[in-house]
Design a protein around this motif. Structure first.
Motif, mmCIF file in Angstrom:
data_model
loop_
_atom_site.group_PDB
_atom_site.id
_atom_site.type_symbol
_atom_site.label_atom_id
_atom_site.label_comp_id
_atom_site.label_asym_id
_atom_site.label_seq_id
_atom_site.Cartn_x
_atom_site.Cartn_y
_atom_site.Cartn_z
ATOM 1 N N VAL A 148 0.858 -1.194 0.000
ATOM 2 C CA VAL A 148 0.000 0.000 0.000
ATOM 3 C C VAL A 148 0.895 1.245 0.000
ATOM 4 O O VAL A 148 0.681 2.189 -0.760
ATOM 5 C CB VAL A 148 -0.946 -0.009 1.226
ATOM 6 N N LEU A 149 1.935 1.205 0.833
ATOM 7 C CA LEU A 149 2.851 2.352 0.884
ATOM 8 C C LEU A 149 3.616 2.492 -0.437
ATOM 9 O O LEU A 149 3.754 3.596 -0.972
ATOM 10 C CB LEU A 149 3.823 2.207 2.065
ATOM 11 N N ASP A 150 4.102 1.374 -0.983
ATOM 12 C CA ASP A 150 4.819 1.452 -2.261
ATOM 13 C C ASP A 150 3.941 2.077 -3.340
ATOM 14 O O ASP A 150 4.407 2.888 -4.142
ATOM 15 C CB ASP A 150 5.273 0.052 -2.717
ATOM 16 N N SER A 151 2.665 1.682 -3.362
ATOM 17 C CA SER A 151 1.768 2.243 -4.386
ATOM 18 C C SER A 151 1.620 3.740 -4.193
ATOM 19 O O SER A 151 1.572 4.500 -5.167
ATOM 20 C CB SER A 151 0.389 1.576 -4.330
ATOM 21 N N GLU A 152 1.540 4.161 -2.931
ATOM 22 C CA GLU A 152 1.434 5.604 -2.666
ATOM 23 C C GLU A 152 2.686 6.327 -3.192
ATOM 24 O O GLU A 152 2.596 7.381 -3.816
ATOM 25 C CB GLU A 152 1.276 5.847 -1.161
ATOM 26 N N LEU A 153 3.848 5.725 -2.954
ATOM 27 C CA LEU A 153 5.093 6.361 -3.383
ATOM 28 C C LEU A 153 5.202 6.378 -4.913
ATOM 29 O O LEU A 153 5.648 7.358 -5.508
ATOM 30 C CB LEU A 153 6.296 5.656 -2.753
ATOM 31 N N VAL A 154 4.783 5.274 -5.538
ATOM 32 C CA VAL A 154 4.814 5.216 -7.004
ATOM 33 C C VAL A 154 3.870 6.275 -7.575
ATOM 34 O O VAL A 154 4.209 6.990 -8.528
ATOM 35 C CB VAL A 154 4.426 3.792 -7.499
ATOM 36 N N TYR A 155 2.680 6.378 -6.977
ATOM 37 C CA TYR A 155 1.703 7.397 -7.397
ATOM 38 C C TYR A 155 2.357 8.781 -7.344
ATOM 39 O O TYR A 155 2.314 9.545 -8.308
ATOM 40 C CB TYR A 155 0.504 7.307 -6.455
ATOM 41 N N SER A 156 2.999 9.077 -6.210
ATOM 42 C CA SER A 156 3.632 10.399 -6.047
ATOM 43 C C SER A 156 4.716 10.596 -7.101
ATOM 44 O O SER A 156 4.823 11.671 -7.700
ATOM 45 C CB SER A 156 4.262 10.533 -4.662
ATOM 46 N N GLY A 157 5.531 9.564 -7.322
ATOM 47 C CA GLY A 157 6.620 9.653 -8.298
ATOM 48 C C GLY A 157 6.083 9.882 -9.707
ATOM 49 O O GLY A 157 6.638 10.685 -10.474
ATOM 50 N N LEU A 158 4.988 9.187 -10.056
ATOM 51 C CA LEU A 158 4.431 9.339 -11.410
ATOM 52 C C LEU A 158 3.811 10.722 -11.590
ATOM 53 O O LEU A 158 3.972 11.347 -12.646
ATOM 54 C CB LEU A 158 3.394 8.236 -11.683
ATOM 55 N N VAL A 159 3.134 11.212 -10.548
ATOM 56 C CA VAL A 159 2.536 12.563 -10.638
ATOM 57 C C VAL A 159 3.649 13.594 -10.790
ATOM 58 O O VAL A 159 3.571 14.501 -11.625
ATOM 59 C CB VAL A 159 1.652 12.857 -9.402
#
Ligand code: SF4
Length: 478
Positions: A15-26
């Motif tokens: 869940v945390l990795d997805s949040e970080l990936v989301y932030s990185g992609l944005v």
């Protein structure tokens, strides 16, 4: 503007990795899509703990073959534990997948997605190649395999990923997770995590503190520090050693933070310093998740858990005697290789004696690549596993209900997390958690109390839920 969609399964790490990936992609200029259908980039953040979870991902990938025909410029990726474990097998089983990225390489994900998009755009703009997007280059980004390289090399190949935290990427704005360590060195025989998440590496305390401050600055009031075996946190520098208890003191002092939790604890290495910190720091939640997995020394030995049932009981007693109002939750695997009726009964005794607030019970599922798959036969028949699962659940339900009933007539403070039910004739049921991790629901006209700490009168209880209501306002004077 290209849109991405991330589908996440598995544990809090994912869940945390997805949040970080989301932030990185944005940050890289991409935009989140509301669902898969309108996305140009679909990423599956995967889990390898159970066969069932992997099978579901492979069938979801199979269904997206059609999507790739309609969107030849689209990017389909598999990230997370299954990516590290299966690597090229994913391309073989699902040739329309473009990207496979392990948990130690997520830092490279945004630029790799952009490379793929550019390549595909070029190909689809060449007239005779339109519709053949799946033939563009595949990207495989994974860390070194633990069994094939030296510890330091493997550790170095798991890159730390720390993009700016984006509140939009979280489920809500008032709760957040902070990773304080990566990987695991415990090598329980049934578990794939040490292979796919690499060696234990603790983050520098200052980095953790800075991240917590940033999150609190964004409005976060509850932080959960996470690590695969979080109490193994150990950072050494300049002749000093910093432990989890020190981190709790450091983070607790952040102004504006109201509640601090940490998960998951490994039953060995929960020293007095840690329990005293939980007892003495008012912001630290008294809820401890400490997976026992079994109550039988024979099974624990085959699992290579490195503690006995007696040592686990001593730990439980130590927690209850040190921390007033402590609540403990646990995990159990039933039907592990060679588990006899007698060994299962020892687990039943442990559950009955430990008075857990809750237990998460799983049937053993053999994972290729683990020691237990190599050493033992998965010989407990499925109906026996199911029956043991049911028995243990029923015992735990009874204990959970007995414990929850003790709250009836008392006041409990919760952090309101959001709507759990919408009533047809107006109004909502809101849900929140106490600092001991209990779920409390109550009726309210709308969701305006979400994100606030609130005191409720508890009037009823079920095994996993308390029912509360807001106290009647008291009017003084005439
Ligand atoms: S402590 Fe054991 S079960 Fe937990 S992640 Fe490490 S190896 Fe897996």
């Amino acid at each position: 503007m290209q849109k991405f969609y991330i589908e996440t399964v598995g544990c809090q790490m994912n869940v945390l990795d997805s949040e970080l990936v989301y932030s990185g992609l944005v940050q890289s200029g991409l935009v989140p899509a509301t669902d898969r259908r309108n996305a140009d980039i679909i990423l599956f953040n995967t889990c390898s703990i159970r066969q069932h979870a992997e099978d579901k991902i492979y069938s979801a990938l199979g269904r997206l073959k059609h999507w790739k025909v309609l969107k030849p410029y689209g990017v389909l990726g598999v990230i997370g534990c299954m990516a590290q474990k299966d690597q090229n097998i994913i391309f073989q089983r699902a040739p329309h997948v473009d990207l496979v990225v392990g948990p130690g390489q997520l830092e490279l994900l945004p630029e790799t997605v952009h490379q793929l998009l550019d390549e595909k755009l070029q190909r689809t703009s060449e007239p005779n190649l339109v519709g053949r997007g799946e033939e563009s280059g595949k990207k495989l980004l994974v860390s070194l395999k633990r069994r094939e390289h030296r510890h330091a090399e493997v550790a170095g190949s798991f890159r730390l990923f720390d993009p700016v935290r984006n509140p939009e990427a979280r489920l809500n704005r008032f709760q957040a997770m902070v990773r304080i360590m990566f990987g695991c060195d415990k090598f329980c025989t049934y578990c794939i995590v040490p292979s796919v998440r690499g060696p234990e590496q603790s983050r520098p305390p200052q980095e953790i503190l800075d991240e917590v401050r940033r999150l609190v600055g964004q409005g976060v009031v509850e932080i959960t520090l996470i690590g695969q075996a979080v109490n193994s946190y150990c950072y050494k520098a300049g002749g000093k050693t910093v432990l989890l208890s020190d981190i709790l003191y450091l983070v607790s002092a952040v102004e504006g933070l109201r509640r601090l939790c940490f998960v998951t604890n490994y039953p060995r290495g929960m020293g007095e310093d840690l329990l005293w910190a939980v007892r003495d720091l008012p912001k630290v939640a008294g809820h401890l998740h400490v997976p026992a997995q079994s109550g039988s020394d024979g099974v624990l030995g085959r699992m290579k858990r490195n503690y006995s049932a007696t040592e686990y009981r001593e730990l439980v007693n130590r927690i209850y005697s040190t921390i007033p109002n402590a609540s403990i939750t646990s995990d159990f695997i039933v039907g592990f290789c060679g588990e006899t009726d007698g060994e299962f009964l020892q687990t039943v005794e442990l559950v009955e004696g430990s008075r857990f607030r809750n237990s998460f019970i799983f049937k053993y599922s053999e994972r290729p690549g683990t020691k237990s798959a190599e050493l033992y036969s998965d010989d407990v028949p499925e109906p026996v596993k199911k029956m043991r699962n049911r028995v243990l659940l029923a015992i735990q339900d009874k204990i959970s209900l007995e414990q929850n009933r003790q709250f009836i007539g008392k006041t409990a403070e919760i952090l309101v997390e959001g709507i759990s039910r919408q009533f047809e004739n107006g109004g909502v049921q809101l849900s929140g958690r106490t600092s001991c991790g209990r779920i409390v629901v109550f009726d309210a006209p709308d969701d305006r109390l979400t994100g606030q700490f609130l005191k409720l009168n508890i009037y009823d209880a079920a095994p996993f839920t308390l029912f509360g209501r807001q106290p009647e306002p008291v009017f003084h004077g005439k």
